[in-house]
Design a protein around this motif. Structure first.
Motif, PDB file in Angstrom:
ATOM      1  N   ASP A 310       2.351 -10.486  15.795  1.00 34.55           N
ATOM      2  CA  ASP A 310       3.277  -9.449  15.073  1.00 34.55           C
ATOM      3  C   ASP A 310       4.402  -9.538  14.832  1.00 34.55           C
ATOM      4  O   ASP A 310       5.391  -9.050  14.784  1.00 34.55           O
ATOM      5  CB  ASP A 310       2.136  -8.320  16.317  1.00 34.55           C
ATOM      6  N   THR A 311       4.159  -8.937  13.346  1.00 32.35           N
ATOM      7  CA  THR A 311       5.654  -8.495  12.597  1.00 32.35           C
ATOM      8  C   THR A 311       5.231  -7.584  11.595  1.00 32.35           C
ATOM      9  O   THR A 311       4.203  -7.921  11.040  1.00 32.35           O
ATOM     10  CB  THR A 311       5.767 -10.025  11.594  1.00 32.35           C
ATOM     11  N   PRO A 312       6.441  -6.884  11.151  1.00 39.61           N
ATOM     12  CA  PRO A 312       6.397  -5.616  10.187  1.00 39.61           C
ATOM     13  C   PRO A 312       6.597  -6.394   8.807  1.00 39.61           C
ATOM     14  O   PRO A 312       7.071  -7.118   8.588  1.00 39.61           O
ATOM     15  CB  PRO A 312       7.654  -4.769  10.231  1.00 39.61           C
ATOM     16  N   ALA A 313       5.698  -5.586   8.249  1.00 42.91           N
ATOM     17  CA  ALA A 313       5.745  -5.718   6.390  1.00 42.91           C
ATOM     18  C   ALA A 313       7.728  -5.600   6.378  1.00 42.91           C
ATOM     19  O   ALA A 313       8.484  -5.103   6.548  1.00 42.91           O
ATOM     20  CB  ALA A 313       4.790  -4.877   5.673  1.00 42.91           C
ATOM     21  N   ILE A 314       7.681  -5.973   4.392  1.00 48.37           N
ATOM     22  CA  ILE A 314       9.077  -5.738   4.430  1.00 48.37           C
ATOM     23  C   ILE A 314       9.252  -4.653   4.118  1.00 48.37           C
ATOM     24  O   ILE A 314       8.442  -3.985   3.275  1.00 48.37           O
ATOM     25  CB  ILE A 314       9.428  -6.971   3.129  1.00 48.37           C
ATOM     26  N   THR A 315       9.974  -4.308   4.094  1.00 44.49           N
ATOM     27  CA  THR A 315      10.684  -2.450   3.479  1.00 44.49           C
ATOM     28  C   THR A 315      12.186  -2.411   3.047  1.00 44.49           C
ATOM     29  O   THR A 315      12.521  -1.765   3.160  1.00 44.49           O
ATOM     30  CB  THR A 315      10.891  -1.620   5.538  1.00 44.49           C
ATOM     31  N   SER A 316      12.258  -3.868   2.792  1.00 43.99           N
ATOM     32  CA  SER A 316      14.276  -3.746   2.804  1.00 43.99           C
ATOM     33  C   SER A 316      14.381  -3.376   1.423  1.00 43.99           C
ATOM     34  O   SER A 316      13.344  -3.847   0.817  1.00 43.99           O
ATOM     35  CB  SER A 316      14.960  -5.604   2.930  1.00 43.99           C
ATOM     36  N   VAL A 317      15.289  -3.158   1.356  1.00 41.59           N
ATOM     37  CA  VAL A 317      15.415  -2.767  -0.369  1.00 41.59           C
ATOM     38  C   VAL A 317      15.881  -3.801  -1.607  1.00 41.59           C
ATOM     39  O   VAL A 317      16.809  -4.488  -1.176  1.00 41.59           O
ATOM     40  CB  VAL A 317      17.068  -2.130  -0.782  1.00 41.59           C
ATOM     41  N   PRO A 318      15.505  -3.917  -2.821  1.00 40.64           N
ATOM     42  CA  PRO A 318      15.109  -5.821  -3.609  1.00 40.64           C
ATOM     43  C   PRO A 318      16.605  -5.047  -3.730  1.00 40.64           C
ATOM     44  O   PRO A 318      17.507  -4.436  -3.914  1.00 40.64           O
ATOM     45  CB  PRO A 318      14.748  -4.810  -4.268  1.00 40.64           C
TER      46      PRO A 318
END
Length: 391
Positions: A310-318
């Motif tokens: 289980d892994t969270p989706a990408i939420t970092s700022v481009p």
């Protein structure tokens, strides 16, 4: 048939290397194979238009050969992928070799656009791979006048590097300013100013009608009839995802390999990462991000998902950047050309601007102001009101 099994990664750049590294960090025990149509070890591409072109380095490899040996990662170089059968889970290479895969990761990146109407003359270049950079560098050493067609990031970086080598440069762009389609005209004008200060002849709002010469390019004719002498032409009009080899595979292709928010493609056991991959955004739309820093974020999501974790989706700022002369142009967030732009600092060479969309800060772009750009990360991530950064 040559049976590989395990994970097969197609590509020879950052996405392939980072994914292989992430697999071993995640203690994946099976075979890992990297397939590339280039003869070089996987390497970093951003320096090609800068340090490599300016002859400041020839070493852009991401990991030495020992890394792949020590981590039991097989390299099949100089033999690119020709097709894939997703039902049989086989990959056919250029020489006819067939590889079986348990999981296939597509990391083939981009292919530079060319201008089909141009004749086949020496001195006309595109720039995407290491060998193309070396060839351009060799010719730049004796060139006097260059025309760079396209003032996107690659075109601007090439123009800056050629000026550093003492070449006279004309930068031609059909848009109203450099980078206008990405960052808007206001910031584009600041970039144009930077290049003009360095002696580049920046001509915007006009295209190229034709090039001519005998064996080698000699002239470039603009749409208005202007003739430019040139012994070097560089085409930097953008790229498209390298998906031609996937024709007939049944994979969904739409401006890249269409994936979910973990990198899963439309066929079982197939994934995509990097510039070639169109991932589903957390808001539901598809997005293909052509930024260096995005690859590491994707690898940290894709590999655990592939391994059933289980892994969270990408939420970092481009985030991305472009080095032009002594100015690092940095972009944080997702600015768009039609956003409201607030230029809050401008000293004639360096600048800082915030992008406003629907009353919130959508991004920040800075030239030569790294600290101030990075300070905006939290505000952008939080969707803060534009007033929070303008105050």
């Amino acid at each position: 048939m040559s049976t590989s099994g395990g994970v097969v990664i197609v590509g020879g750049g950052l996405a392939a290397a980072r994914t292989a590294e992430q697999l071993r960090r995640s203690e994946y025990p099976g075979p890992v194979t990297i397939v590339s149509d280039e003869d070089h070890l996987p390497y970093d591409r951003p320096p090609l238009s800068k340090e490599v072109l300016r002859a400041e380095t020839d070493d852009v490899t991401l990991k030495p050969a020992e890394f792949y040996e020590e981590n039991n990662i097989s390299l099949l170089l100089g033999n690119g992928a020709r097709s894939v059968d997703t039902a049989k889970q086989t990959l056919t290479l250029a020489d006819g070799t067939e590889l079986h895969y348990d999981e296939l990761i597509i990391a083939t990146g981009l292919v530079p656009k060319r201008i089909p109407s141009f004749p086949d003359l020496e001195g006309i270049h595109v720039l995407r791979n290491f060998d193309e950079s070396l060839a351009l560098r060799k010719e730049a050493g004796s060139a006097r006048r260059a025309v760079v067609i396209g003032a996107g990031f690659i075109g601007c970086e090439v123009a800056a590097s050629l000026r550093g080598l003492g070449v006279e440069v004309v930068l031609v762009e059909p848009q109203p300013s450099p980078l206008a389609s990405v960052l808007g005209g206001q910031i584009g004008e600041l970039v144009a100013r930077l290049h003009r200060a360095e002696g580049v002849d920046v001509r915007c709002g006009i295209g190229v009608a034709q090039v001519s010469g005998t064996a080698r390019v000699e002239k470039v004719v603009l749409d208005d009839g202007t003739e430019l002498d040139a012994d070097l032409v560089v085409i930097g009009i953008g790229s498209h995802p390298a998906t031609g080899w996937l024709e007939g595979s049944g994979l969904e292709i739409d401006n890249g390999v269409v994936c979910d928010d973990r990198g899963r493609a439309s066929a079982p056991h197939v994934w995509a990462i990097g510039d070639v991959a169109s991932w589903r955004h957390t808001l539901g739309h598809q997005v293909r991000v052509e930024h260096w820093s995005n690859v590491a974020d994707q690898a940290r999501v894709l590999v655990p998902a592939m391994l059933g974790q289980d892994t969270p989706a990408i939420t970092s700022v481009p985030y991305f950047w472009s080095d032009q002369y002594d100015v690092k142009i940095q972009c944080l967030g997702e600015p768009e050309a039609d956003d409201v732009v607030h230029v809050v600092e401008d000293d004639g060479r360096k600048f800082l601007a915030y992008y406003e969309r629907d009353g919130i800060v959508a991004g920040v772009v800075g030239g030569g102001m790294p600290g101030k750009v990075m300070k905006a990360r939290g505000k952008i991530a939080a969707g803060a009101p534009i007033a929070d950064v303008l105050g």
